[in-house]
Design a protein around this motif. Structure first.
Motif, PDB file in Angstrom:
ATOM      1  N   ARG A 114      21.772  54.545  55.299  1.00 59.45           N
ATOM      2  CA  ARG A 114      22.139  54.131  56.333  1.00 59.45           C
ATOM      3  C   ARG A 114      20.641  54.254  57.464  1.00 59.45           C
ATOM      4  O   ARG A 114      20.168  54.979  57.559  1.00 59.45           O
ATOM      5  N   VAL A 115      21.543  53.623  58.771  1.00 63.08           N
ATOM      6  CA  VAL A 115      20.548  53.832  59.381  1.00 63.08           C
ATOM      7  C   VAL A 115      21.604  54.162  61.056  1.00 63.08           C
ATOM      8  O   VAL A 115      22.460  54.400  61.409  1.00 63.08           O
ATOM      9  N   GLU A 116      20.667  55.498  61.275  1.00 61.88           N
ATOM     10  CA  GLU A 116      21.101  56.671  61.912  1.00 61.88           C
ATOM     11  C   GLU A 116      20.534  56.285  63.669  1.00 61.88           C
ATOM     12  O   GLU A 116      18.793  56.004  63.901  1.00 61.88           O
ATOM     13  N   ASP A 117      21.065  55.108  64.242  1.00 61.08           N
ATOM     14  CA  ASP A 117      20.653  54.924  65.865  1.00 61.08           C
ATOM     15  C   ASP A 117      22.093  55.484  67.514  1.00 61.08           C
ATOM     16  O   ASP A 117      22.847  55.002  67.274  1.00 61.08           O
ATOM     17  N   PRO A 118      21.895  57.266  66.971  1.00 62.25           N
ATOM     18  CA  PRO A 118      23.446  57.646  67.462  1.00 62.25           C
ATOM     19  C   PRO A 118      23.048  57.137  69.032  1.00 62.25           C
ATOM     20  O   PRO A 118      22.639  55.788  69.683  1.00 62.25           O
ATOM     21  N   PRO A 119      24.419  56.164  69.292  1.00 59.58           N
ATOM     22  CA  PRO A 119      25.776  57.264  68.572  1.00 59.58           C
ATOM     23  C   PRO A 119      25.929  56.703  67.285  1.00 59.58           C
ATOM     24  O   PRO A 119      27.258  56.632  66.533  1.00 59.58           O
ATOM     25  N   LEU A 120      25.136  55.444  66.733  1.00 58.98           N
ATOM     26  CA  LEU A 120      25.784  54.475  65.823  1.00 58.98           C
ATOM     27  C   LEU A 120      25.012  55.059  64.400  1.00 58.98           C
ATOM     28  O   LEU A 120      24.205  55.197  64.552  1.00 58.98           O
ATOM     29  N   LEU A 121      25.897  55.222  63.501  1.00 61.31           N
ATOM     30  CA  LEU A 121      25.559  54.993  61.955  1.00 61.31           C
ATOM     31  C   LEU A 121      26.488  53.558  61.303  1.00 61.31           C
ATOM     32  O   LEU A 121      27.618  53.218  61.444  1.00 61.31           O
ATOM     33  N   ARG A 122      24.690  52.466  60.975  1.00 60.19           N
ATOM     34  CA  ARG A 122      24.961  52.084  60.393  1.00 60.19           C
ATOM     35  C   ARG A 122      25.024  51.782  58.698  1.00 60.19           C
ATOM     36  O   ARG A 122      24.145  52.553  57.907  1.00 60.19           O
ATOM     37  N   ARG A 123      25.756  51.295  57.901  1.00 60.58           N
ATOM     38  CA  ARG A 123      25.636  51.448  56.277  1.00 60.58           C
ATOM     39  C   ARG A 123      25.192  49.624  55.507  1.00 60.58           C
ATOM     40  O   ARG A 123      25.817  49.179  55.874  1.00 60.58           O
ATOM     41  N   PHE A 124      24.538  50.206  54.491  1.00 55.57           N
ATOM     42  CA  PHE A 124      24.328  48.443  53.836  1.00 55.57           C
ATOM     43  C   PHE A 124      24.618  49.024  52.462  1.00 55.57           C
ATOM     44  O   PHE A 124      24.041  49.958  52.141  1.00 55.57           O
ATOM     45  N   ARG A 125      25.272  48.423  52.156  1.00 56.17           N
ATOM     46  CA  ARG A 125      25.064  48.378  50.565  1.00 56.17           C
ATOM     47  C   ARG A 125      23.985  47.545  50.062  1.00 56.17           C
ATOM     48  O   ARG A 125      23.792  46.803  50.310  1.00 56.17           O
ATOM     49  N   VAL A 126      23.796  48.960  48.634  1.00 51.81           N
ATOM     50  CA  VAL A 126      22.423  48.185  47.940  1.00 51.81           C
ATOM     51  C   VAL A 126      22.630  47.423  46.227  1.00 51.81           C
ATOM     52  O   VAL A 126      23.628  48.384  45.945  1.00 51.81           O
ATOM     53  N   ASP A 127      22.025  46.527  46.291  1.00 54.46           N
ATOM     54  CA  ASP A 127      22.034  46.352  44.591  1.00 54.46           C
ATOM     55  C   ASP A 127      21.538  46.360  43.866  1.00 54.46           C
ATOM     56  O   ASP A 127      20.543  47.106  44.578  1.00 54.46           O
ATOM     57  N   ASP A 128      20.560  45.649  43.549  1.00 57.83           N
ATOM     58  CA  ASP A 128      19.092  44.913  43.045  1.00 57.83           C
ATOM     59  C   ASP A 128      18.204  44.820  43.930  1.00 57.83           C
ATOM     60  O   ASP A 128      17.137  44.366  43.603  1.00 57.83           O
ATOM     61  N   GLU A 129      18.786  44.186  45.139  1.00 55.36           N
ATOM     62  CA  GLU A 129      18.121  43.668  45.905  1.00 55.36           C
ATOM     63  C   GLU A 129      18.132  44.484  47.655  1.00 55.36           C
ATOM     64  O   GLU A 129      19.726  44.656  47.619  1.00 55.36           O
ATOM     65  N   TRP A 130      17.366  44.464  48.034  1.00 54.08           N
ATOM     66  CA  TRP A 130      17.048  44.780  49.189  1.00 54.08           C
ATOM     67  C   TRP A 130      17.957  43.956  50.624  1.00 54.08           C
ATOM     68  O   TRP A 130      17.984  43.515  50.383  1.00 54.08           O
ATOM     69  N   PRO A 131      18.911  44.474  51.098  1.00 51.68           N
ATOM     70  CA  PRO A 131      19.776  43.575  51.647  1.00 51.68           C
ATOM     71  C   PRO A 131      18.773  42.979  52.798  1.00 51.68           C
ATOM     72  O   PRO A 131      18.052  43.324  53.840  1.00 51.68           O
ATOM     73  N   GLY A 132      19.581  41.298  53.042  1.00 49.27           N
ATOM     74  CA  GLY A 132      18.683  40.304  53.329  1.00 49.27           C
ATOM     75  C   GLY A 132      18.886  41.156  55.252  1.00 49.27           C
ATOM     76  O   GLY A 132      17.592  40.684  55.990  1.00 49.27           O
ATOM     77  N   ALA A 133      19.994  40.910  55.549  1.00 50.61           N
ATOM     78  CA  ALA A 133      20.031  41.743  57.315  1.00 50.61           C
ATOM     79  C   ALA A 133      19.325  42.643  57.126  1.00 50.61           C
ATOM     80  O   ALA A 133      18.754  42.616  58.808  1.00 50.61           O
ATOM     81  N   PHE A 134      19.294  43.759  56.586  1.00 48.24           N
ATOM     82  CA  PHE A 134      18.301  44.725  56.819  1.00 48.24           C
ATOM     83  C   PHE A 134      17.021  44.647  56.931  1.00 48.24           C
ATOM     84  O   PHE A 134      15.874  45.171  57.443  1.00 48.24           O
ATOM     85  N   VAL A 135      16.435  43.848  56.041  1.00 51.36           N
ATOM     86  CA  VAL A 135      14.755  43.726  56.078  1.00 51.36           C
ATOM     87  C   VAL A 135      14.364  42.290  57.257  1.00 51.36           C
ATOM     88  O   VAL A 135      13.493  43.602  57.959  1.00 51.36           O
ATOM     89  N   GLU A 136      15.485  42.042  57.448  1.00 46.91           N
ATOM     90  CA  GLU A 136      15.339  40.996  58.611  1.00 46.91           C
ATOM     91  C   GLU A 136      15.305  42.108  60.000  1.00 46.91           C
ATOM     92  O   GLU A 136      14.288  42.335  60.679  1.00 46.91           O
ATOM     93  N   LYS A 137      15.211  42.863  59.973  1.00 47.84           N
ATOM     94  CA  LYS A 137      15.439  43.902  61.178  1.00 47.84           C
ATOM     95  C   LYS A 137      14.736  45.116  60.897  1.00 47.84           C
ATOM     96  O   LYS A 137      14.340  45.138  62.111  1.00 47.84           O
ATOM     97  N   TYR A 138      14.556  45.606  59.596  1.00 44.04           N
ATOM     98  CA  TYR A 138      13.489  47.451  59.329  1.00 44.04           C
ATOM     99  C   TYR A 138      12.509  46.829  58.777  1.00 44.04           C
ATOM    100  O   TYR A 138      11.810  47.942  59.024  1.00 44.04           O
ATOM    101  N   GLY A 139      12.864  45.666  58.393  1.00 43.63           N
ATOM    102  CA  GLY A 139      11.279  45.712  56.741  1.00 43.63           C
ATOM    103  C   GLY A 139      11.974  46.424  56.137  1.00 43.63           C
ATOM    104  O   GLY A 139      12.460  46.447  55.042  1.00 43.63           O
ATOM    105  N   VAL A 140      11.101  45.649  54.957  1.00 43.86           N
ATOM    106  CA  VAL A 140      11.353  46.029  53.402  1.00 43.86           C
ATOM    107  C   VAL A 140      11.038  48.209  53.285  1.00 43.86           C
ATOM    108  O   VAL A 140       9.789  48.118  53.951  1.00 43.86           O
ATOM    109  N   PRO A 141      11.980  48.778  53.051  1.00 42.13           N
ATOM    110  CA  PRO A 141      11.988  50.455  52.839  1.00 42.13           C
ATOM    111  C   PRO A 141      10.389  50.979  52.063  1.00 42.13           C
ATOM    112  O   PRO A 141      10.542  50.403  51.220  1.00 42.13           O
TER     113      PRO A 141
END
Length: 206
Positions: A114-141
């Motif tokens: 869950r990415v909290e960027d007021p007023p937006l809340l973005r959510r990414f489904r996680v399976d066995d790998e970190w979502p590529g779109a998330f890693v590209e924008k925010y890095g490896v958790p």
């Protein structure tokens, strides 16, 4: 854009099986609005498989309108379809099915970012790998190189707050505070008069 639900509670007339009964067996009793006024995609996915990005095992997906749906509900569905070509996902579910739901069930996703960027809340489904779109924008958790070994956590990433945690349960999306408890309470009460298989919810979406 969000997804809207259109729903009606129908009951089967107690005399529908009598030889002399000549009317429709199912009667439209009421719309679910204003009992339910939300547009929660997780609930729609959990119950009916609509916008199922978390991969729930839906309770009643893509059943269409019941063959013996009341003329009032069929007419409302046809009218909505004429007004909006986006109408889709017609289905139905009985109170007997809803009554016996295992509320501890979770979707097939491993977790949620869950990415909290007021007023937006973005959510990414996680399976066995970190979502590529998330890693590209925010890095490896920082909670783990892989979701398989990650622990829940919360951190700052470039000025936004990110949280990783488990997926929600049916109770989270259908339980108290979601609005569905009011729909279920009405259906439960009607089941005492018409039988649990004699009460159903007919829905569609746009």
């Amino acid at each position: 854009m969000g997804t809207d639900i259109y729903g009606f509670v129908e009951v089967r007339h107690p005399f529908a099986d009598e030889d002399w009964y000549e009317w429709e067996p199912w009667v439209c009793l009421m719309p679910i609005s204003p009992l339910y006024l939300n547009d929660d995609d997780d609930a729609f996915a959990c119950l009916f498989g609509v916008r199922n990005w978390l991969r729930w095992e839906p309770v009643a997906a893509e059943r269409g309108l019941p063959a013996d749906v009341s003329s009032a509900v069929r007419g409302s569905h046809e009218k909505d379809g004429r007004l909006d070509s986006a109408v889709h996902g017609a289905s139905w579910v009985s109170w007997a099915e809803l009554r016996d739901l295992d509320m501890s069930v979770v979707p097939l996703a491993r977790g949620l970012l869950r990415v909290e960027d007021p007023p937006l809340l973005r959510r990414f489904r996680v399976d066995d790998e970190w979502p590529g779109a998330f890693v590209e924008k925010y890095g490896v958790p920082p909670v783990g190189a892989s979701p398989v070994e990650a622990s829940p956590g919360r951190w700052d990433a470039g000025g936004v707050t990110v949280e990783y945690g488990p997926v929600t349960t049916r109770h989270d999306v259908l339980g108290p505070g979601t609005g569905w408890e009011h729909v279920f309470a009405v259906m439960r009460a009607l089941g005492q008069r018409f039988g649990d298989d004699g009460v159903r919810l007919v829905v569609w979406f746009d």
